[in-house]
Design a protein around this motif. Structure first.
Motif, mmCIF file in Angstrom:
data_model
loop_
_atom_site.group_PDB
_atom_site.id
_atom_site.type_symbol
_atom_site.label_atom_id
_atom_site.label_comp_id
_atom_site.label_asym_id
_atom_site.label_seq_id
_atom_site.Cartn_x
_atom_site.Cartn_y
_atom_site.Cartn_z
ATOM 1 N N CYS A 48 0.812 -1.224 0.000
ATOM 2 C CA CYS A 48 0.000 0.000 0.000
ATOM 3 C C CYS A 48 0.843 1.269 0.000
ATOM 4 N N GLN A 49 0.240 2.324 -0.526
ATOM 5 C CA GLN A 49 0.760 3.679 -0.361
ATOM 6 C C GLN A 49 -0.136 4.381 0.648
ATOM 7 N N TRP A 50 0.468 5.018 1.627
ATOM 8 C CA TRP A 50 -0.290 5.620 2.729
ATOM 9 C C TRP A 50 -0.441 7.107 2.479
ATOM 10 N N ARG A 51 -1.686 7.586 2.577
ATOM 11 C CA ARG A 51 -1.984 8.973 2.220
ATOM 12 C C ARG A 51 -2.898 9.611 3.269
ATOM 13 N N ARG A 52 -2.778 10.909 3.387
ATOM 14 C CA ARG A 52 -3.631 11.682 4.286
ATOM 15 C C ARG A 52 -4.337 12.770 3.493
ATOM 16 N N PHE A 53 -5.598 13.012 3.835
ATOM 17 C CA PHE A 53 -6.401 14.012 3.143
ATOM 18 C C PHE A 53 -7.059 14.925 4.167
ATOM 19 N N ALA A 54 -7.159 16.197 3.839
ATOM 20 C CA ALA A 54 -7.810 17.175 4.710
ATOM 21 C C ALA A 54 -9.305 17.200 4.439
ATOM 22 N N ASN A 55 -10.056 17.777 5.370
ATOM 23 C CA ASN A 55 -11.509 17.862 5.247
ATOM 24 C C ASN A 55 -11.912 18.536 3.939
ATOM 25 N N GLY A 56 -12.809 17.889 3.203
ATOM 26 C CA GLY A 56 -13.310 18.446 1.952
ATOM 27 C C GLY A 56 -12.418 18.208 0.751
ATOM 28 N N GLU A 57 -11.266 17.599 0.958
ATOM 29 C CA GLU A 57 -10.345 17.373 -0.153
ATOM 30 C C GLU A 57 -10.836 16.205 -1.011
ATOM 31 N N GLN A 58 -10.711 16.378 -2.317
ATOM 32 C CA GLN A 58 -11.139 15.313 -3.221
ATOM 33 C C GLN A 58 -10.099 14.205 -3.243
ATOM 34 N N ILE A 59 -10.566 12.989 -3.042
ATOM 35 C CA ILE A 59 -9.694 11.811 -3.052
ATOM 36 C C ILE A 59 -9.687 11.178 -4.434
ATOM 37 N N LEU A 60 -10.875 11.030 -5.006
ATOM 38 C CA LEU A 60 -11.022 10.468 -6.342
ATOM 39 C C LEU A 60 -11.988 11.315 -7.157
ATOM 40 N N ASP A 61 -11.721 11.436 -8.431
ATOM 41 C CA ASP A 61 -12.645 12.082 -9.359
ATOM 42 C C ASP A 61 -13.335 11.009 -10.191
ATOM 43 N N ARG A 62 -14.594 11.204 -10.437
ATOM 44 C CA ARG A 62 -15.371 10.154 -11.108
ATOM 45 C C ARG A 62 -14.842 9.824 -12.493
ATOM 46 N N ASN A 63 -14.161 10.747 -13.140
ATOM 47 C CA ASN A 63 -13.612 10.485 -14.471
ATOM 48 C C ASN A 63 -12.164 10.021 -14.438
ATOM 49 N N SER A 64 -11.661 9.755 -13.252
ATOM 50 C CA SER A 64 -10.272 9.335 -13.122
ATOM 51 C C SER A 64 -10.065 7.942 -13.710
ATOM 52 N N ASP A 65 -8.865 7.699 -14.235
ATOM 53 C CA ASP A 65 -8.534 6.366 -14.733
ATOM 54 C C ASP A 65 -7.663 5.600 -13.747
ATOM 55 N N SER A 66 -7.569 6.070 -12.480
ATOM 56 C CA SER A 66 -6.828 5.324 -11.464
ATOM 57 C C SER A 66 -7.614 4.068 -11.095
ATOM 58 N N ARG A 67 -6.942 3.059 -10.582
ATOM 59 C CA ARG A 67 -7.583 1.774 -10.310
ATOM 60 C C ARG A 67 -7.345 1.277 -8.886
ATOM 61 N N ASP A 68 -6.699 2.059 -8.060
ATOM 62 C CA ASP A 68 -6.369 1.608 -6.710
ATOM 63 C C ASP A 68 -7.615 1.350 -5.871
ATOM 64 N N VAL A 69 -7.500 0.412 -4.938
ATOM 65 C CA VAL A 69 -8.506 0.194 -3.904
ATOM 66 C C VAL A 69 -8.026 0.910 -2.649
ATOM 67 N N TYR A 70 -8.937 1.643 -1.995
ATOM 68 C CA TYR A 70 -8.571 2.430 -0.818
ATOM 69 C C TYR A 70 -9.173 1.825 0.453
ATOM 70 N N PHE A 71 -8.331 1.662 1.462
ATOM 71 C CA PHE A 71 -8.780 1.257 2.787
ATOM 72 C C PHE A 71 -8.818 2.502 3.670
ATOM 73 N N VAL A 72 -9.953 2.713 4.373
ATOM 74 C CA VAL A 72 -10.108 3.885 5.234
ATOM 75 C C VAL A 72 -9.583 3.521 6.621
ATOM 76 N N VAL A 73 -8.391 3.987 6.946
ATOM 77 C CA VAL A 73 -7.749 3.664 8.215
ATOM 78 C C VAL A 73 -8.263 4.575 9.325
ATOM 79 N N ASP A 74 -8.388 5.857 9.041
ATOM 80 C CA ASP A 74 -8.922 6.830 10.009
ATOM 81 C C ASP A 74 -9.826 7.805 9.269
ATOM 82 N N GLY A 75 -10.892 8.271 9.953
ATOM 83 C CA GLY A 75 -11.784 9.265 9.379
ATOM 84 C C GLY A 75 -12.903 8.645 8.559
ATOM 85 N N ASN A 76 -13.668 9.509 7.885
ATOM 86 C CA ASN A 76 -14.765 9.088 7.017
ATOM 87 C C ASN A 76 -14.583 9.705 5.640
#
Length: 256
Positions: A48-76
């Motif tokens: 895995c690659q470990w990432r942090r996001f701030a409130n309201g930050e976009q994690i994925l865009d619906r038109n993105s061609d990324s394929r990663d699966v994300y596990f939510v370790v902390d937060g919602n």
């Protein structure tokens, strides 16, 4: 866009959330992986690659061609989409311990929705090849994914039925009924606490904030609902249920 967002989160996002999330980078609280041995889970963690996001930050865009699966370790995180006129529609909230992104990892297609951080989040991104390998060697994990996909299909069917057979006001009623919980003080009573913000209910019901505000005002004025501080009480739950049923019966022949 999502890749740019991920890079921003890896740099600027981490700066925003510095010190906000503490603890080791571990997947031990991820429900999907609960049946794995410590060694097998550690193998997934290393991929895995470990990432942090701030409130309201976009994690994925619906038109993105990324394929990663994300596990939510902390937060919602919130899964959202947008109508033709740009109105945001909420699909689901994925809490800590959950995961998202498996559809694109499985079928190789673009993302079906966007994902936004609710509060500061810590996520682990697993590449699609590593996810496929995990499913191939761990039947218990594969079965959990299949059950989740079945649940998504059922929920989508229900949502389609709501949009096809219910008007905007009735959809708001439906969301209020979903939010209602038995009142622990009053036998047979129902309460909503905390009441989500009006724009959040509007997104779930695929309508406008103004419609939600009007529905709540009418229910309070008509006595079907009362409010005490931040708690709302349904004094006549049957009224909301009957309003939904009546519309279902009237519209039923249209979709039969």
């Amino acid at each position: 866009m999502a890749e740019q967002s991920g890079k921003a989160a890896a740099g600027g996002g981490r700066a925003k959330a510095a010190g906000a999330l503490q603890g080791p980078d571990t997947l031990e609280r991820i429900g999907l992986l609960s049946d794995l041995s410590p060694a097998a889970r550690a193998e997934v963690e290393r991929a895995c690659q470990w990432r942090r996001f701030a409130n309201g930050e976009q994690i994925l865009d619906r038109n993105s061609d990324s394929r990663d699966v994300y596990f939510v370790v902390d937060g919602n995180v919130e899964v959202v989409n947008y109508s033709g006129n740009g109105r945001e529609i909420s699909y689901a909230v994925v809490p800590a311990g959950g995961y998202f992104g498996e559809l694109s990892a499985i079928d190789g297609e673009r993302r079906s929705a966007s994902v936004v951080a609710q509060g500061t989040c810590r996520l682990a991104a697993l590449p699609p090849k590593a996810f496929e390998a995990l499913l191939a060697r761990e039947p218990a994990v594969a079965l959990k994914v299949m059950r989740r996909l079945a649940g998504i299909i059922r929920a989508s069917n229900e949502r389609i039925m709501d949009l096809a057979t219910l008007g905007a006001i009735q959809r708001v009623y439906r969301e209020l009924l979903k939010l209602a919980r038995p009142d622990p003080v009053s036998s047979g009573g129902w309460m909503i606490y905390p009441m989500p913000k009006q724009h959040e209910i509007a997104r779930r019901a695929a309508t406008t904030r103004e419609t939600v505000a009007r529905v709540l005002a009418n229910l309070l004025h008509g006595g079907q609902m009362t409010r005490r501080d931040k708690t709302y009480y349904l004094t006549d739950r049957d009224v909301l249920e009957q309003a939904i049923v009546r519309l279902d019966v009237r519209q039923g022949p249209v979709i039969s």
